[in-house]
Design a protein around this motif. Structure first.
Motif, PDB file in Angstrom:
ATOM      1  N   SER A 146      39.655  63.993  80.685  1.00  0.00           N
ATOM      2  CA  SER A 146      39.990  65.244  80.004  1.00  0.00           C
ATOM      3  C   SER A 146      41.323  65.788  80.507  1.00  0.00           C
ATOM      4  CB  SER A 146      38.894  66.284  80.261  1.00  0.00           C
ATOM      5  OG  SER A 146      38.950  66.730  81.611  1.00  0.00           O
ATOM      6  N   GLU A 147      41.788  66.813  79.838  1.00  0.00           N
ATOM      7  CA  GLU A 147      42.924  67.578  80.349  1.00  0.00           C
ATOM      8  C   GLU A 147      42.449  68.333  81.589  1.00  0.00           C
ATOM      9  OE1 GLU A 147      46.098  67.716  79.072  1.00  0.00           O
ATOM     10  OE2 GLU A 147      45.431  66.111  77.731  1.00  0.00           O
ATOM     11  N   CYS A 148      43.378  68.852  82.359  1.00  0.00           N
ATOM     12  CA  CYS A 148      43.034  69.657  83.538  1.00  0.00           C
ATOM     13  C   CYS A 148      42.167  70.833  83.101  1.00  0.00           C
ATOM     14  CB  CYS A 148      44.312  70.157  84.190  1.00  0.00           C
ATOM     15  SG  CYS A 148      44.030  71.180  85.647  1.00  0.00           S
ATOM     16  N   LYS A 149      41.005  70.982  83.757  1.00  0.00           N
ATOM     17  CA  LYS A 149      40.054  72.016  83.335  1.00  0.00           C
ATOM     18  C   LYS A 149      40.066  73.256  84.216  1.00  0.00           C
ATOM     19  CE  LYS A 149      36.773  69.722  80.628  1.00  0.00           C
ATOM     20  NZ  LYS A 149      36.005  70.662  79.904  1.00  0.00           N
ATOM     21  N   ALA A 150      40.309  73.101  85.513  1.00  0.00           N
ATOM     22  CA  ALA A 150      40.255  74.239  86.426  1.00  0.00           C
ATOM     23  C   ALA A 150      41.013  73.888  87.687  1.00  0.00           C
ATOM     24  CB  ALA A 150      38.796  74.569  86.772  1.00  0.00           C
ATOM     25  N   GLY A 151      41.334  74.915  88.446  1.00  0.00           N
ATOM     26  CA  GLY A 151      41.982  74.678  89.732  1.00  0.00           C
ATOM     27  C   GLY A 151      41.038  73.964  90.678  1.00  0.00           C
ATOM     28  N   GLN A 156      38.237  65.766  91.197  1.00  0.00           N
ATOM     29  CA  GLN A 156      39.440  66.369  91.773  1.00  0.00           C
ATOM     30  C   GLN A 156      40.520  65.317  92.014  1.00  0.00           C
ATOM     31  OE1 GLN A 156      38.869  68.551  95.414  1.00  0.00           O
ATOM     32  NE2 GLN A 156      41.062  68.893  95.669  1.00  0.00           N
ATOM     33  N   PHE A 157      41.624  65.464  91.286  1.00  0.00           N
ATOM     34  CA  PHE A 157      42.801  64.621  91.457  1.00  0.00           C
ATOM     35  C   PHE A 157      44.036  65.497  91.300  1.00  0.00           C
ATOM     36  CE2 PHE A 157      39.582  61.525  90.225  1.00  0.00           C
ATOM     37  CZ  PHE A 157      39.821  60.510  91.143  1.00  0.00           C
ATOM     38  N   ARG A 158      45.201  64.943  91.549  1.00  0.00           N
ATOM     39  CA  ARG A 158      46.445  65.699  91.399  1.00  0.00           C
ATOM     40  C   ARG A 158      46.655  66.077  89.925  1.00  0.00           C
ATOM     41  NH1 ARG A 158      49.272  65.022  96.167  1.00  0.00           N
ATOM     42  NH2 ARG A 158      48.814  63.107  97.314  1.00  0.00           N
ATOM     43  N   CYS A 159      47.395  67.143  89.696  1.00  0.00           N
ATOM     44  CA  CYS A 159      47.759  67.528  88.329  1.00  0.00           C
ATOM     45  C   CYS A 159      48.508  66.378  87.671  1.00  0.00           C
ATOM     46  CB  CYS A 159      48.641  68.771  88.343  1.00  0.00           C
ATOM     47  SG  CYS A 159      47.795  70.243  88.969  1.00  0.00           S
ATOM     48  N   ASP A 160      48.218  66.132  86.410  1.00  0.00           N
ATOM     49  CA  ASP A 160      48.883  65.089  85.621  1.00  0.00           C
ATOM     50  C   ASP A 160      48.757  63.696  86.228  1.00  0.00           C
ATOM     51  OD1 ASP A 160      49.793  66.940  83.680  1.00  0.00           O
ATOM     52  OD2 ASP A 160      51.405  67.526  85.041  1.00  0.00           O
ATOM     53  N   GLN A 161      47.659  63.406  86.916  1.00  0.00           N
ATOM     54  CA  GLN A 161      47.459  62.087  87.527  1.00  0.00           C
ATOM     55  C   GLN A 161      46.428  61.304  86.712  1.00  0.00           C
ATOM     56  OE1 GLN A 161      45.975  61.913  91.660  1.00  0.00           O
ATOM     57  NE2 GLN A 161      47.710  60.538  92.034  1.00  0.00           N
ATOM     58  N   GLU A 162      46.856  60.198  86.148  1.00  0.00           N
ATOM     59  CA  GLU A 162      45.968  59.346  85.354  1.00  0.00           C
ATOM     60  C   GLU A 162      45.088  58.526  86.292  1.00  0.00           C
ATOM     61  OE1 GLU A 162      46.231  55.869  81.931  1.00  0.00           O
ATOM     62  OE2 GLU A 162      48.070  56.651  82.794  1.00  0.00           O
ATOM     63  N   ALA A 208      56.651  60.462  93.600  1.00  0.00           N
ATOM     64  CA  ALA A 208      56.648  61.922  93.663  1.00  0.00           C
ATOM     65  C   ALA A 208      55.286  62.393  93.171  1.00  0.00           C
ATOM     66  CB  ALA A 208      57.744  62.488  92.780  1.00  0.00           C
ATOM     67  N   VAL A 209      54.828  63.519  93.703  1.00  0.00           N
ATOM     68  CA  VAL A 209      53.518  64.029  93.302  1.00  0.00           C
ATOM     69  C   VAL A 209      53.618  65.506  92.922  1.00  0.00           C
ATOM     70  CG1 VAL A 209      52.222  62.401  94.715  1.00  0.00           C
ATOM     71  CG2 VAL A 209      52.877  64.595  95.689  1.00  0.00           C
ATOM     72  N   ALA A 210      52.700  65.904  92.072  1.00  0.00           N
ATOM     73  CA  ALA A 210      52.613  67.315  91.692  1.00  0.00           C
ATOM     74  C   ALA A 210      52.147  68.119  92.893  1.00  0.00           C
ATOM     75  CB  ALA A 210      51.640  67.469  90.531  1.00  0.00           C
ATOM     76  N   GLY A 211      52.570  69.359  92.962  1.00  0.00           N
ATOM     77  CA  GLY A 211      52.176  70.228  94.064  1.00  0.00           C
ATOM     78  C   GLY A 211      50.872  70.950  93.785  1.00  0.00           C
ATOM     79  N   CYS A 212      50.039  70.373  92.938  1.00  0.00           N
ATOM     80  CA  CYS A 212      48.771  71.010  92.603  1.00  0.00           C
ATOM     81  C   CYS A 212      47.711  69.952  92.331  1.00  0.00           C
ATOM     82  CB  CYS A 212      48.925  71.913  91.383  1.00  0.00           C
ATOM     83  SG  CYS A 212      49.424  71.043  89.880  1.00  0.00           S
ATOM     84  N   ASP A 213      46.466  70.368  92.393  1.00  0.00           N
ATOM     85  CA  ASP A 213      45.342  69.514  92.033  1.00  0.00           C
ATOM     86  C   ASP A 213      44.627  70.137  90.843  1.00  0.00           C
ATOM     87  OD1 ASP A 213      45.933  67.891  94.153  1.00  0.00           O
ATOM     88  OD2 ASP A 213      44.067  68.219  95.240  1.00  0.00           O
ATOM     89  N   CYS A 214      43.902  69.282  90.109  1.00  0.00           N
ATOM     90  CA  CYS A 214      43.154  69.718  88.930  1.00  0.00           C
ATOM     91  C   CYS A 214      41.736  69.174  88.983  1.00  0.00           C
ATOM     92  CB  CYS A 214      43.802  69.164  87.660  1.00  0.00           C
ATOM     93  SG  CYS A 214      45.199  70.099  87.066  1.00  0.00           S
ATOM     94  N   ARG A 215      40.898  69.719  88.125  1.00  0.00           N
ATOM     95  CA  ARG A 215      39.558  69.186  87.891  1.00  0.00           C
ATOM     96  C   ARG A 215      39.562  68.539  86.509  1.00  0.00           C
ATOM     97  NH1 ARG A 215      36.072  69.417  92.395  1.00  0.00           N
ATOM     98  NH2 ARG A 215      36.680  71.240  93.585  1.00  0.00           N
ATOM     99  N   TYR A 216      39.028  67.327  86.438  1.00  0.00           N
ATOM    100  CA  TYR A 216      38.959  66.585  85.189  1.00  0.00           C
ATOM    101  C   TYR A 216      37.517  66.167  84.945  1.00  0.00           C
ATOM    102  CZ  TYR A 216      43.958  65.853  86.137  1.00  0.00           C
ATOM    103  OH  TYR A 216      45.290  66.030  86.398  1.00  0.00           O
ATOM    104  N   ASP A 217      37.150  66.022  83.684  1.00  0.00           N
ATOM    105  CA  ASP A 217      35.887  65.378  83.341  1.00  0.00           C
ATOM    106  C   ASP A 217      36.229  63.962  82.910  1.00  0.00           C
ATOM    107  OD1 ASP A 217      34.330  67.581  83.913  1.00  0.00           O
ATOM    108  OD2 ASP A 217      34.330  68.320  81.853  1.00  0.00           O
ATOM    109  N   ILE A 218      35.560  62.998  83.516  1.00  0.00           N
ATOM    110  CA  ILE A 218      35.839  61.588  83.277  1.00  0.00           C
ATOM    111  C   ILE A 218      34.571  60.947  82.732  1.00  0.00           C
ATOM    112  CG2 ILE A 218      36.472  59.415  84.396  1.00  0.00           C
ATOM    113  CD1 ILE A 218      37.994  61.249  86.462  1.00  0.00           C
TER     114      ILE A 218
END
Length: 150
Positions: free
Chosen positions: A37-42, A69-75, A100-110
């Motif tokens: 999924s797209e990033c769902k929450a912090g 929990q993975f980095r923002c925009d991380q496939e 290079a990595v994003a300075g944030c993490d996201c929650r995804y549904d996989i």
């Protein structure tokens, strides 16, 4: 001579290709059709926990890895090991050595389906692994469950 050198170099690249898998997972197979999924929450929201939901189907089990929990925009990609009445699944980034990595993490549904399973009781374990910037980077068990494959 140049063409021959190019062909040898190409063969070396292909021969060394493949996923960067942790010890014990070398023979795991890639899971086809994994959805993310797209990033769902912090990722730092403590009220949201990573979870495994398994739904048995005829000859298969459908898995939902919620709030991964993975980095923002991380496939990510998934790998499976099947041994007898046990299935182990590992989800990790496609690029294990990002420049290079994003300075944030996201929650995804996989979501994914493990097919070609025999009828009967099946134990399922889900693991997550982050990219190699994290030290140590051993697989972390997210959850386990048992299902009955019809």
């Amino acid at each position: 001579m140049q063409n021959k050198a190019w062909m040898v170099a190409a063969l070396l690249v292909v021969g060394c290709g493949g996923a960067d898998l942790p010890e014990g997972w070398e023979d795991a197979e890639a899971i086809e059709g994994l959805t993310q999924s797209e990033c769902k929450a912090g990722a730092y929201d403590d009220t949201v926990q990573e979870a495994l939901v398994a739904t048995p189907e005829r000859g298969a089990v459908r898995l939902e890895y919620r709030a991964a929990q993975f980095r923002c925009d991380q496939e990510v990609e998934g790998f499976v090991r099947i041994a007898g009445s046990r299935v182990d699944v590992l989800v990790q980034p496609v690029d294990m050595d990002p420049g290079a990595v994003a300075g944030c993490d996201c929650r995804y549904d996989i979501g994914m389906a493990i097919k070609g399973l025999s009828k009967g009781a099946l134990g399922v374990e889900l693991y997550r692994r982050w990219d190699n910037i994290n030290e140590p980077n051993d697989p972390k068990k997210i959850g386990s469950t048992e299902v009955q494959i019809p």
